[in-house]
Write a protein that holds these residues in place. Structure first.
Motif, mmCIF file in Angstrom:
data_model
loop_
_atom_site.group_PDB
_atom_site.id
_atom_site.type_symbol
_atom_site.label_atom_id
_atom_site.label_comp_id
_atom_site.label_asym_id
_atom_site.label_seq_id
_atom_site.Cartn_x
_atom_site.Cartn_y
_atom_site.Cartn_z
ATOM 1 N N ARG A 226 15.057 -2.470 -38.483
ATOM 2 C CA ARG A 226 16.410 -1.670 -38.298
ATOM 3 C C ARG A 226 16.516 -0.415 -38.687
ATOM 4 O O ARG A 226 15.780 0.223 -39.499
ATOM 5 N N ARG B 79 24.315 6.552 -26.575
ATOM 6 C CA ARG B 79 23.801 6.627 -25.389
ATOM 7 C C ARG B 79 22.533 7.769 -25.246
ATOM 8 O O ARG B 79 22.435 8.688 -26.218
ATOM 9 N N THR B 80 21.570 7.634 -24.285
ATOM 10 C CA THR B 80 20.646 8.291 -24.064
ATOM 11 C C THR B 80 21.261 9.497 -23.656
ATOM 12 O O THR B 80 22.307 9.714 -23.170
ATOM 13 N N GLU C 261 24.311 3.791 -22.012
ATOM 14 C CA GLU C 261 24.333 3.190 -23.129
ATOM 15 C C GLU C 261 23.388 2.252 -23.609
ATOM 16 O O GLU C 261 22.888 1.183 -23.057
ATOM 17 N N VAL C 262 22.954 2.548 -24.923
ATOM 18 C CA VAL C 262 21.686 1.535 -25.383
ATOM 19 C C VAL C 262 22.101 0.827 -26.506
ATOM 20 O O VAL C 262 21.729 -0.411 -26.764
ATOM 21 N N TRP C 263 23.356 0.809 -27.119
ATOM 22 C CA TRP C 263 24.026 0.213 -28.115
ATOM 23 C C TRP C 263 25.217 0.618 -28.477
ATOM 24 O O TRP C 263 25.471 1.895 -28.471
ATOM 25 N N MET D 101 21.508 -0.766 -36.639
ATOM 26 C CA MET D 101 21.282 -1.286 -35.468
ATOM 27 C C MET D 101 19.959 -1.709 -35.259
ATOM 28 O O MET D 101 18.895 -0.988 -36.155
ATOM 29 N N ASN E 163 14.664 -1.456 -32.350
ATOM 30 C CA ASN E 163 13.822 -1.465 -31.008
ATOM 31 C C ASN E 163 14.914 -1.109 -30.131
ATOM 32 O O ASN E 163 14.690 -1.356 -28.748
ATOM 33 N N THR E 164 16.027 -0.650 -30.301
ATOM 34 C CA THR E 164 16.999 -0.448 -29.254
ATOM 35 C C THR E 164 17.139 1.317 -29.231
ATOM 36 O O THR E 164 17.459 1.837 -28.379
ATOM 37 N N LEU E 165 15.987 1.770 -30.217
ATOM 38 C CA LEU E 165 15.810 3.289 -30.135
ATOM 39 C C LEU E 165 14.356 3.614 -29.859
ATOM 40 O O LEU E 165 13.773 4.313 -30.848
ATOM 41 N N TYR F 113 19.311 11.191 -28.115
ATOM 42 C CA TYR F 113 20.404 10.249 -28.170
ATOM 43 C C TYR F 113 21.908 10.921 -28.321
ATOM 44 O O TYR F 113 21.657 12.078 -29.323
#
Lengths: 290, 216
Positions: free
Chosen positions: A207, A229-230, A235-237, A255, A258-260, A265
């Protein structure tokens, strides 16, 4: 009325003049191009002052209620915001890449690559602006070079953290403590820091916790929504932000790591609910590989 | 010949337009410039008064103006006369639309069209339009808004004006014109993206003219 009175022009744009005065001003600007230009310039100044937070509270409220009541004006504001971000990006890039000397090369690129390059500049700008302006603010203090700052060392589970892979009914066998890294981010508007610090997320991290600091002298943050967002706009999360006490006050966002993946960003914090969210602050987050 | 939108409701005739142009200036080129200037003033008038869509209101005003000329009405000052018609159009629109007081309008609904956070079409269109500006214009507008604040911003802009050999006000006006073109391009692109998809819209952003009507 006198068109040289900038305050009157502003009041016209904010819908504060009576009909008779409006008509007199309009007659003047239909008859004299210079007056028309002055009103138009006053409109640009009004938008710039709004974006720079230079309006009085009354003007600001009036601007939002009256001026932003039409889709055309909303569009104008959104585009002005983009322009300012793009300009900040080009300014931030100047020390390492001369805009002037590169322009010829840039313009010879295919249009699609020009667009990609400008897109990157626009969004990196937001972080760049922070980089250049945040000299009075200490650099992020919770940057985690290793996955430990708020890791649950006792082997238990942090109260609000879920266990990856856990399913109801399955036997629980010695659950591994989630590995968490945390970082505090000042808002982009804060001036000061000399460089943008990078967050390194080591392999195996579960996390990521972001602590989004409130604006200086701004109100404490309430519950809200965070959108990550990148810099390219993807949008990534998105997820909830929870207020945290402290100095400065902040909002906590958690979060999956693995979303980053390594990237730059833009993190936007919204408050409100039921479709009435308004953006409170933006943050720049740079994630890099070890 | 100036370009006109092709609204189905337009009532202006070719002879009416010709008469209007001749009334604006005997020279065809200057007449076309004056027409565009008049139309821009009308669009901004309706825009500042919150009438929507401003382009359509402006065209309706021009149609009525041309009709007046067609029937031989004596008009001393075309622009002032146009303003008078525009006020009538504004009042009629207001009555027709039974305007909701701004203060009673739901802000979330108002924001829906152009959200605070730029949507991908807006951002991508903006980026494409910025890239499509002539180099000098792009450099100028980016330098003008380069992110400086306070006194540094003032000093930077004075320096920029001196480098160009123009006054601060002239610089400001020049930058605002570029900004207007950028806005117009971006909005057209977003509208096209809604209608035909983003890729198709972006393909049509090939260049943002540096010699638009309002600069004349």
């Amino acid at each position: 009325m006198s068109a040289s009175n900038a305050g009157e022009l502003r009041r016209y744009l904010l819908g504060e003049l009576d009909e008779e005065t409006c008509a007199a001003l309009e007659q003047e600007y239909f008859a004299r191009r210079e007056t028309f230009d002055r009103v138009w310039n006053a409109e640009h100044d009004l938008i710039d002052d709004y974006l720079d937070d230079r309006l009085t509270p009354d003007e600001r409220a009036r601007f939002e209620r009256h001026y932003l009541a039409t889709p055309d004006h909303q569009a104008r504001l959104a585009i002005a915001r983009e322009l300012i971000a793009a300009a900040a990006a080009s300014g931030a890039a100047e020390p390492t890449t001369s805009w002037r000397s590169s322009a010829g090369v840039f313009l010879r690129w295919p249009t699609v690559w020009q667009a990609v390059a400008v897109a990157a500049l626009v969004l990196i700008a937001v972080g760049g602006a922070w980089t250049l302006r945040s000299r009075t603010v200490p650099r992020t203090t919770e940057l985690a070079p290793s996955p430990s700052p708020i890791q649950n060392r006792a082997g238990g589970r942090a109260p609000e953290q879920s266990q990856p892979g856990e399913r109801p009914g399955e036997p629980v066998t010695a659950p591994r403590a989630p590995i968490v890294v945390a970082v505090s981010l000042p808002p982009i508007s804060v001036r000061g820091a000399d460089e943008v610090a990078a967050l390194i997320i080591p392999p195996g991290t579960d996390r990521v916790v972001l602590r989004l600091q409130s604006e200086p002298n701004g109100p404490a943050l309430g519950r809200g929504i965070t959108v990550v967002r990148t810099v390219a706009g993807a949008e990534v999360w998105r997820g909830p932000a929870v207020p945290e006490r402290g100095v400065p006050p902040s909002a906590r966002v958690e979060m999956p790591a693995n979303t980053l993946p390594p990237d730059d960003y833009i993190v936007a914090l919204f408050e409100g609910a039921n479709g009435r969210e308004s953006e409170m602050s933006r943050y720049f987050l740079r994630v890099r590989a070890r | 010949m100036p370009q006109r939108p092709t609204h189905a409701e337009r009532s202006i005739t070719a002879s009416g337009l010709a008469r209007l142009l001749a009334r604006l200036d005997p020279d065809p080129d200057r007449a076309a410039q004056e027409y565009e200037r008049l139309r821009l003033m009308l669009v901004k008038f309706f825009d500042w008064r919150g009438a929507s869509p401003p382009d359509e209101c402006a065209d309706e005003t021009i149609d009525r103006l041309a009709a007046k000329l067609d029937v031989g009405t004596t008009i001393d000052h075309v622009f002032r006369y146009a303003h008078g018609i525009a006020r009538l159009v504004l009042m009629e629109r207001a009555r027709r639309q039974a305007q909701v007081p701004i203060e009673q309008t739901d802000p979330s609904r108002l924001r829906a069209a152009w959200p605070v956070t730029p949507t991908p079409p807006l951002r991508e269109c903006f980026v494409r339009c910025l890239a499509a500006l002539p180099d000098e214009s792009r450099r100028l507008v980016l330098e003008y808004y380069d992110g400086a604040v306070g006194q540094k911003k003032i000093d930077d802009r004075e320096r920029l004006a001196r480098a160009l050999g123009i006054s601060d006000n002239a610089l400001r006006s020049r930058v605002f014109r570029i900004r207007h073109r950028l806005e117009r391009c971006t909005r057209a692109c977003v509208a096209a993206a809604d209608a035909r998809g983003l890729d198709a819209a972006l393909r049509h952003v090939t260049g943002v003219s540096d010699t638009s009507d309002e600069d004349s």
